[in-house]
Design an enzyme around this catalytic site. Structure first.
Site, short mmCIF file in Angstrom:
data_model
loop_
_atom_site.label_atom_id
_atom_site.label_comp_id
_atom_site.label_asym_id
_atom_site.label_seq_id
_atom_site.Cartn_x
_atom_site.Cartn_y
_atom_site.Cartn_z
N HIS A 77 -5.62 -14.43 8.59
CA HIS A 77 -4.86 -13.17 8.55
C HIS A 77 -5.68 -11.94 8.96
O HIS A 77 -5.21 -10.82 8.82
CB HIS A 77 -4.20 -12.91 7.19
CG HIS A 77 -3.40 -14.07 6.68
ND1 HIS A 77 -2.35 -14.61 7.40
CD2 HIS A 77 -3.51 -14.82 5.54
CE1 HIS A 77 -1.84 -15.63 6.71
NE2 HIS A 77 -2.52 -15.78 5.60
N PRO A 111 0.84 -1.22 0.00
CA PRO A 111 0.00 0.00 0.00
C PRO A 111 0.87 1.26 0.00
O PRO A 111 1.75 1.41 0.84
CB PRO A 111 -0.78 -0.11 1.32
CG PRO A 111 -0.63 -1.53 1.76
CD PRO A 111 0.66 -2.02 1.20
N GLU A 112 0.64 2.10 -0.98
CA GLU A 112 1.37 3.37 -1.08
C GLU A 112 0.45 4.49 -0.60
O GLU A 112 -0.71 4.25 -0.25
CB GLU A 112 1.78 3.61 -2.53
CG GLU A 112 2.71 2.55 -3.10
CD GLU A 112 4.17 2.77 -2.69
OE1 GLU A 112 4.44 3.74 -1.95
OE2 GLU A 112 5.02 1.97 -3.11
N ARG A 135 1.36 -10.77 5.90
CA ARG A 135 2.80 -10.81 6.20
C ARG A 135 3.14 -10.20 7.56
O ARG A 135 4.26 -10.33 8.03
CB ARG A 135 3.59 -10.12 5.07
CG ARG A 135 3.41 -10.88 3.76
CD ARG A 135 4.17 -10.25 2.63
NE ARG A 135 5.61 -10.31 2.83
CZ ARG A 135 6.50 -9.78 2.00
NH1 ARG A 135 6.08 -9.14 0.92
NH2 ARG A 135 7.78 -9.87 2.25
#
Ligand SMILES: [Zn+2]
Length: 273
Positions: free
Chosen positions: A91, A2-3, A110
């Site tokens: 997750h 994500p930017e 992650r």
């Protein structure tokens, strides 16, 4: 990853569902993210969200007790607004249920992201938030600022604009695309960039990010969907990830080089040193 545009799109998506609503329950299923999620986050149950801000890629959810929940999405994190009874997917690590019977759920395969707690008074001084350059879409990100920041640096301009001390939130994709749009070669030494070119680059960075956010915005209506991806988007890319493909402007094959461990793409004809 994500930017800034994805984080801003997320902020726009979650804000109306949080602001003015009381926190009914905070569920911590897994606390071992990049840093341990503090157990005392649950003490914020009963408080009410008053704002949802963003600084760089950090989301800052402030409550009426002047506490802040800081969320960083890391490499693979995402936030959704769902109904609290919805099954926990693999997750899904954290849920914050608010008074309008919705839940903000944090998902991160992650686990490089982070969810932390701080006082609102710490926002300016917290180690994660201090020493950050201006926001690229705010008025203090000017050509004069960029020119001054680059004047004494000999590193490639692309590496410089990805340095959060110079300007925050210009990730790899947006650095490559902004340099293409302003006709600037990514390998030019920072101190060789003239003032007019610094102005072009500032404008290009603003444009690329603004367009990305507005395209992300078009997916906001789907934000409550629990099955789909969050409000991310695919932008029309001119150079990024297009190694060897013809330039969309002049047909020259796009060049590629690893620079500062990041893949860098440019058109050798459209972008000049
Ligand atoms: Zn070209």
């Amino acid at each position: 990853m994500p930017e800034l545009p994805e984080v801003e799109t997320t902020r726009l998506g979650i804000s109306p569902h949080l602001i003015g609503h009381q926190i009914r329950e905070i569920i911590l299923r897994r606390r071992d993210l990049r840093w341990p999620v503090p157990q005392n986050l649950t003490e914020l149950e009963g408080t009410t969200f008053v704002s949802v801000k963003r600084r760089s890629k950090y989301l800052l959810l402030e409550t009426d007790t002047q506490d802040v929940i800081l969320i960083h999405l890391g490499m693979s994190g995402s936030l959704r607004m769902i109904h609290p009874g919805e099954d926990w997917k693999k997750h899904d690590h954290i849920g914050i249920t608010v008074g309008n019977n919705l839940q903000l759920r944090y998902h991160d395969p992650r686990r490089f992201g982070s969810v932390m707690r701080m006082a609102a008074s710490e926002i300016r001084t917290h180690s994660l938030l201090t020493n950050l350059g201006p926001e690229p879409l705010e008025s203090d990100f000017t050509a004069a600022h960029l020119y001054a920041a680059l004047r004494n640096k000999s590193i490639p301009v692309k590496v410089a604009i990805m340095d959060a001390k110079i300007v925050v939130g210009v990730g790899n994709i947006y650095a490559s695309e902004s340099l293409f749009r302003s006709g600037i070669h990514p390998l030019i030494e920072s101190n060789k960039l003239t003032k007019p070119r610094a102005q072009k680059l500032v404008s290009a960075i603003r444009e690329v990010l603004t367009e990305s956010i507005s395209q992300g915005g078009t997916t906001l209506r789907d934000f409550l969907k629990s099955d789909g991806e969050p409000g991310y988007f695919k932008q029309c890319l001119f150079v990024y990830d297009r190694k060897g493909e013809p330039c969309r402007v002049c047909k020259t094959p796009i060049s590629h080089k690893v620079l500062g461990q990041r893949a860098t793409y440019w058109c050798g004809k459209c972008q000049r040193r």
